[in-house]
Design an enzyme around this catalytic site. Structure first.
Site, PDB file in Angstrom:
ATOM      1  N   LYS A   1       1.493   4.090   7.827  1.00 35.32           N
ATOM      2  CA  LYS A   1       1.084   5.347   6.125  1.00 35.32           C
ATOM      3  C   LYS A   1       1.286   6.370   6.409  1.00 35.32           C
ATOM      4  CE  LYS A   1      -2.032   2.171   4.610  1.00 35.32           C
ATOM      5  NZ  LYS A   1      -1.352   1.033   4.942  1.00 35.32           N
TER       6      LYS A   1
ATOM      7  N   SER B   1       0.741  -1.220   0.084  1.00 34.05           N
ATOM      8  CA  SER B   1       0.356   0.538  -0.035  1.00 34.05           C
ATOM      9  C   SER B   1       1.409   0.704  -0.463  1.00 34.05           C
ATOM     10  CB  SER B   1      -0.851  -0.449   1.358  1.00 34.05           C
ATOM     11  OG  SER B   1      -0.424   0.329   2.168  1.00 34.05           O
TER      12      SER B   1
END
Length: 229
Positions: free
Chosen positions: A188, A150
């Site tokens: 993230k 991701s």
């Protein structure tokens, strides 16, 4: 001789690698240089590569290595933060550095999800040697093995090792280890939106996760990356 835009892009790549340990995405380059399209960034990147200032790493999304910098920029004290290698690494060789980097042993605390969050990590799996120049500030550091894709457009790939500086706060845009609801840890990009925290992926296949602020604890900020092939 570089053009003004080429110098601006090289300096932006340099500053982002110094701050985050990974190169910026093409979208971030486009926004920083106020260009209308990514094709303009592609032309600038190609020009910098042809002139020997950067090198693009094969088979790695957005993976860029700075090879040299102009003398005027060199005086600003650039120190490369991204190196190639596997679990056993040598100190990064930085031709701009006045002194050689010294390797330091860091604990690898298991795997961190760059995708769907996984259980919080707390056990040391092994140790890894990293260049001392990769460690920012005087705080504690540790390493994590990345699982998932991701963050691929931030140059972070499945199987890479990320170096994390322990801290409990973050600024918008930082890539962090976030602990969600005291049970899940994920890697993230961090952004505060009112009383919510946006945990952003760097892959269009993943949606941004919005979490109430009180359910997110910052465990550390990304300061370096070791690529595994």
């Amino acid at each position: 001789m570089l053009t003004r835009k080429q110098l601006e892009l090289l300096d932006f790549i340099r500053s982002r690698m110094d701050r985050d340990g990974v190169p910026p995405s093409f979208d971030e380059m486009k926004e920083a240089l106020d260009l209308r399209s990514k094709s303009g960034i592609h032309r600038l990147i190609t020009a910098l590569e042809e002139r020997g200032f950067i090198r693009r790493l094969a088979h790695r999304a957005r993976a860029i290595e700075i090879v040299k910098i102009p003398e005027a920029m060199e005086k600003s004290g650039f120190s490369a933060r991204v190196i190639d290698g596997g679990r056993r690494t040598e100190p990064a060789r930085n031709p701009m550095a006045a002194l050689p980097a010294h390797a330091m042993e860091l604990p690898v605390m298991g795997r961190i999800a760059a995708g769907v969050p996984i259980e919080a990590i707390s056990e040391i799996s092994h140790h890894i040697a990293v260049p001392g120049t990769m460690l920012s500030g005087s705080g504690q550091h540790y390493a994590l093995e990345v699982k998932g894709d991701s963050m691929i457009e931030a140059g972070i790939n499945d199987g890479d090792i990320v170096v994390i500086r322990e801290q409990d706060s973050a600024q918008n845009g930082d890539i962090v280890v976030a602990l969600v609801e005291d049970s899940e840890a994920t890697l993230k990009r961090y952004r505060r939106r009112g009383d919510m925290i946006a945990l952003e992926a760097a892959n269009p296949a993943y949606e941004t996760r919005m979490v109430p602020e009180h359910l997110v604890k910052v465990q550390g900020r990304l300061v370096g990356l070791i690529r595994s092939y």
